[in-house]
Design an enzyme around this catalytic site. Sequence first.
Site, PDB file in Angstrom:
ATOM      1  N   TYR A  11      -5.495   6.654   4.987  1.00  0.00           N
ATOM      2  CA  TYR A  11      -5.982   5.796   3.735  1.00  0.00           C
ATOM      3  C   TYR A  11      -4.996   4.403   3.901  1.00  0.00           C
ATOM      4  O   TYR A  11      -5.588   3.186   3.994  1.00  0.00           O
ATOM      5  CB  TYR A  11      -5.620   6.126   2.465  1.00  0.00           C
ATOM      6  CG  TYR A  11      -5.326   5.255   1.527  1.00  0.00           C
ATOM      7  CD1 TYR A  11      -6.662   4.688   0.950  1.00  0.00           C
ATOM      8  CD2 TYR A  11      -4.333   4.657   0.971  1.00  0.00           C
ATOM      9  CE1 TYR A  11      -6.627   3.572   0.148  1.00  0.00           C
ATOM     10  CE2 TYR A  11      -4.230   3.195   0.295  1.00  0.00           C
ATOM     11  CZ  TYR A  11      -5.548   2.747  -0.315  1.00  0.00           C
ATOM     12  OH  TYR A  11      -5.574   1.837  -1.130  1.00  0.00           O
TER      13      TYR A  11
ATOM     14  N   THR B 157       5.408  16.668  -8.674  1.00  0.00           N
ATOM     15  CA  THR B 157       4.145  16.851  -8.504  1.00  0.00           C
ATOM     16  C   THR B 157       4.015  18.441  -8.545  1.00  0.00           C
ATOM     17  O   THR B 157       2.766  18.658  -8.971  1.00  0.00           O
ATOM     18  CB  THR B 157       3.920  16.497  -6.651  1.00  0.00           C
ATOM     19  OG1 THR B 157       4.633  15.347  -6.776  1.00  0.00           O
ATOM     20  CG2 THR B 157       2.443  16.150  -6.675  1.00  0.00           C
TER      21      THR B 157
ATOM     22  N   TYR C 111       8.618   9.946  -4.488  1.00  0.00           N
ATOM     23  CA  TYR C 111       8.100  10.312  -3.334  1.00  0.00           C
ATOM     24  C   TYR C 111       8.779   9.694  -2.098  1.00  0.00           C
ATOM     25  O   TYR C 111       8.352   9.026  -1.292  1.00  0.00           O
ATOM     26  CB  TYR C 111       6.594  10.036  -3.064  1.00  0.00           C
ATOM     27  CG  TYR C 111       5.674  10.585  -4.216  1.00  0.00           C
ATOM     28  CD1 TYR C 111       5.082  11.633  -3.856  1.00  0.00           C
ATOM     29  CD2 TYR C 111       5.622  10.077  -5.385  1.00  0.00           C
ATOM     30  CE1 TYR C 111       4.201  12.191  -5.018  1.00  0.00           C
ATOM     31  CE2 TYR C 111       4.811  10.665  -6.419  1.00  0.00           C
ATOM     32  CZ  TYR C 111       4.293  11.800  -6.110  1.00  0.00           C
ATOM     33  OH  TYR C 111       3.552  12.440  -7.095  1.00  0.00           O
TER      34      TYR C 111
ATOM     35  N   CYS D 117     -25.903   2.086 -12.411  1.00  0.00           N
ATOM     36  CA  CYS D 117     -24.816   3.208 -12.620  1.00  0.00           C
ATOM     37  C   CYS D 117     -25.448   4.546 -12.875  1.00  0.00           C
ATOM     38  O   CYS D 117     -25.895   4.571 -14.213  1.00  0.00           O
ATOM     39  CB  CYS D 117     -23.480   2.923 -13.040  1.00  0.00           C
ATOM     40  SG  CYS D 117     -22.382   4.177 -13.372  1.00  0.00           S
TER      41      CYS D 117
ATOM     42  N   CYS E  85     -13.802   0.395 -14.715  1.00  0.00           N
ATOM     43  CA  CYS E  85     -14.328   1.549 -14.669  1.00  0.00           C
ATOM     44  C   CYS E  85     -12.930   2.547 -14.740  1.00  0.00           C
ATOM     45  O   CYS E  85     -12.637   3.105 -13.929  1.00  0.00           O
ATOM     46  CB  CYS E  85     -14.895   1.956 -13.253  1.00  0.00           C
ATOM     47  SG  CYS E  85     -15.831   3.368 -13.440  1.00  0.00           S
TER      48      CYS E  85
ATOM     49  N   ASP F 145      -9.335   5.031  -2.428  1.00  0.00           N
ATOM     50  CA  ASP F 145      -8.186   5.495  -3.233  1.00  0.00           C
ATOM     51  C   ASP F 145      -8.879   5.981  -4.224  1.00  0.00           C
ATOM     52  O   ASP F 145     -10.062   6.262  -4.707  1.00  0.00           O
ATOM     53  CB  ASP F 145      -7.396   4.334  -3.509  1.00  0.00           C
ATOM     54  CG  ASP F 145      -7.894   3.040  -4.645  1.00  0.00           C
ATOM     55  OD1 ASP F 145      -8.967   3.196  -4.574  1.00  0.00           O
ATOM     56  OD2 ASP F 145      -6.844   2.484  -4.948  1.00  0.00           O
TER      57      ASP F 145
ATOM     58  N   GLU G 271       0.674  -1.334   0.111  1.00  0.00           N
ATOM     59  CA  GLU G 271       0.087   0.019  -0.116  1.00  0.00           C
ATOM     60  C   GLU G 271       0.623   1.163  -0.048  1.00  0.00           C
ATOM     61  O   GLU G 271       0.478   2.314  -0.642  1.00  0.00           O
ATOM     62  CB  GLU G 271      -0.895   0.018   1.175  1.00  0.00           C
ATOM     63  CG  GLU G 271      -2.164  -0.916   1.052  1.00  0.00           C
ATOM     64  CD  GLU G 271      -3.014  -0.701  -0.170  1.00  0.00           C
ATOM     65  OE1 GLU G 271      -2.980   0.479  -0.561  1.00  0.00           O
ATOM     66  OE2 GLU G 271      -3.660  -1.662  -0.587  1.00  0.00           O
TER      67      GLU G 271
ATOM     68  N   LEU H 126      11.317   4.994  -7.262  1.00  0.00           N
ATOM     69  CA  LEU H 126       9.571   5.068  -6.806  1.00  0.00           C
ATOM     70  C   LEU H 126       9.014   6.236  -6.520  1.00  0.00           C
ATOM     71  O   LEU H 126       7.993   6.413  -6.404  1.00  0.00           O
ATOM     72  CB  LEU H 126       9.579   3.875  -5.335  1.00  0.00           C
ATOM     73  CG  LEU H 126       9.167   2.501  -5.913  1.00  0.00           C
ATOM     74  CD1 LEU H 126       9.334   1.680  -4.402  1.00  0.00           C
ATOM     75  CD2 LEU H 126       8.013   2.242  -6.376  1.00  0.00           C
TER      76      LEU H 126
ATOM     77  N   CYS I  20     -19.243  -4.219 -17.071  1.00  0.00           N
ATOM     78  CA  CYS I  20     -19.428  -3.935 -15.781  1.00  0.00           C
ATOM     79  C   CYS I  20     -20.505  -4.449 -15.071  1.00  0.00           C
ATOM     80  O   CYS I  20     -21.780  -4.478 -15.423  1.00  0.00           O
ATOM     81  CB  CYS I  20     -19.539  -2.291 -15.474  1.00  0.00           C
ATOM     82  SG  CYS I  20     -19.353  -1.725 -13.809  1.00  0.00           S
TER      83      CYS I  20
ATOM     84  N   GLN J 264       0.577   6.665  -5.535  1.00  0.00           N
ATOM     85  CA  GLN J 264       1.121   7.474  -6.506  1.00  0.00           C
ATOM     86  C   GLN J 264       1.928   6.799  -7.370  1.00  0.00           C
ATOM     87  O   GLN J 264       2.810   7.069  -8.372  1.00  0.00           O
ATOM     88  CB  GLN J 264       1.892   8.596  -6.254  1.00  0.00           C
ATOM     89  CG  GLN J 264       1.198   9.524  -4.807  1.00  0.00           C
ATOM     90  CD  GLN J 264       0.541  10.520  -5.238  1.00  0.00           C
ATOM     91  OE1 GLN J 264       0.304  10.846  -6.384  1.00  0.00           O
ATOM     92  NE2 GLN J 264      -0.283  11.016  -4.415  1.00  0.00           N
ATOM     93  N   THR J 265       1.832   5.609  -7.450  1.00  0.00           N
ATOM     94  CA  THR J 265       2.760   4.409  -8.220  1.00  0.00           C
ATOM     95  C   THR J 265       1.870   3.336  -9.062  1.00  0.00           C
ATOM     96  O   THR J 265       0.938   2.999  -7.928  1.00  0.00           O
ATOM     97  CB  THR J 265       3.872   3.840  -7.504  1.00  0.00           C
ATOM     98  OG1 THR J 265       4.755   4.813  -6.872  1.00  0.00           O
ATOM     99  CG2 THR J 265       4.836   2.989  -8.135  1.00  0.00           C
TER     100      THR J 265
HETATM  101  S1  SF4 Z   1     -21.117   1.224 -15.692  1.00  0.00           S
HETATM  102 FE1  SF4 Z   1     -20.641   2.928 -14.091  1.00  0.00          FE
HETATM  103  S2  SF4 Z   1     -19.231   1.984 -12.706  1.00  0.00           S
HETATM  104 FE2  SF4 Z   1     -19.436   0.377 -14.161  1.00  0.00          FE
HETATM  105  S3  SF4 Z   1     -17.842   1.103 -15.687  1.00  0.00           S
HETATM  106 FE3  SF4 Z   1     -19.477   2.279 -16.361  1.00  0.00          FE
HETATM  107  S4  SF4 Z   1     -19.172   4.165 -15.372  1.00  0.00           S
HETATM  108 FE4  SF4 Z   1     -17.687   2.631 -14.239  1.00  0.00          FE
END
Ligand code: SF4
Length: 359
Positions: free
Chosen positions: A135, A306, A97, A221, A205, A153, A52, A95, A215, A57-58
């Site tokens: 986080y 950054t 940072y 959605c 997504c 994240d 983690e 890496l 999806c 950022q990587t």
């Molecule tokens: S349906 Fe919604 S959650 Fe699924 S990939 Fe498309 S935008 Fe992303």
Amino acid sequence: MPAVAPSPADLDVSAVRAAVLDWYDANARVLPWRRPPGSDAAVDPYRVWLSEVMLQQTTVPHAKPYFERFTARWPTVSDLAAAEDGALMAAWAGLGYYARARNLLACARAVARDHAGVFPDTEAGLLALPGVGAYTAAAVAAIAFDRPANVVDGNVERVVARLFAVETPMPAAKPELKRLAAMLIADDRPGDWAQALMDLGSTICRPKSPLCLMCPIRAHCAGRATGDPERYPVKTKKAAKPHRQGVAWVLRDGQGRVALVRRPDKGLLGGMLGLPTGTWSDGPPDEAPPSVADWRDAGAVEHVFTHFSLTLAVRVARGEGDFDWTPEAEALDALPTVFRKALERGLGAEDPLEPGSEP
Ligand code: SF4
């Protein structure tokens, strides 16, 4: 097919969770720090924590070989705690940072010293460790200890922003996205849930061209229902990054070694090895070389940090002086990216002492 919920309160959370976890069971990414989905196998909190920290950022492909090298060299948190500062900073080179590398060591030493080498198993306990932010504490609590922590994240933010079609622009939307993500948490398989949502954001997504047809939550959605899911999370126009200029001095001794310096602990690239360089400012560089020699121009390299972008002019010479003289191949491995680029350019330049060089 279920309708898109008109508001967050109407979302069928159980259906969304079931669809995402079923998808994860079939599609989880195989990663060296993970156990297979649904497995009861013990997860090593050290490996989860290390991954983690590296992944902040990587990208996963960039972090993977580092993770494998770190865990081969330092298999437990106590081994890492015993590492020399310089060895760890050199292993971290590339890496980015670098404050994270220093925090990594501080945290490993606190776990070894104050917790007998065993990570605390709650979010609050993890948060109390040096260098562990909200986080990382949530991610380790969920993934290593199956605690129902809210792990948010960039991937999760994107899925949630699209699922709920959040119109607030980033970064102001962050608290709202966190609250909406919390609605989806349950006691059932919290570690898998956190990773499932991250995987969904990373592979389906995606930031550009989300694969909505593949999806598992497309029917729920709201972002997809708008016809333009890619618009979410809504972005605020970015101010242009400031640009700075500087010089990197590549001084070689004619025996295959290059002059390096240890940078001050505080500040950019703090504690890392670097090439001699002066102040990086917004005007053309005008600084004295670090030693008297026949300096030649070797072009320039570009690098983006950054908070600013940088043009670093590269000057090369043969010479001597009070430096950390390091074999060139070793220096290429140990230097942070910006200096590695400059050294590569300097080493590729015409050697002032090679026969045939212009005087
Ligand atoms: S349906 Fe919604 S959650 Fe699924 S990939 Fe498309 S935008 Fe992303």
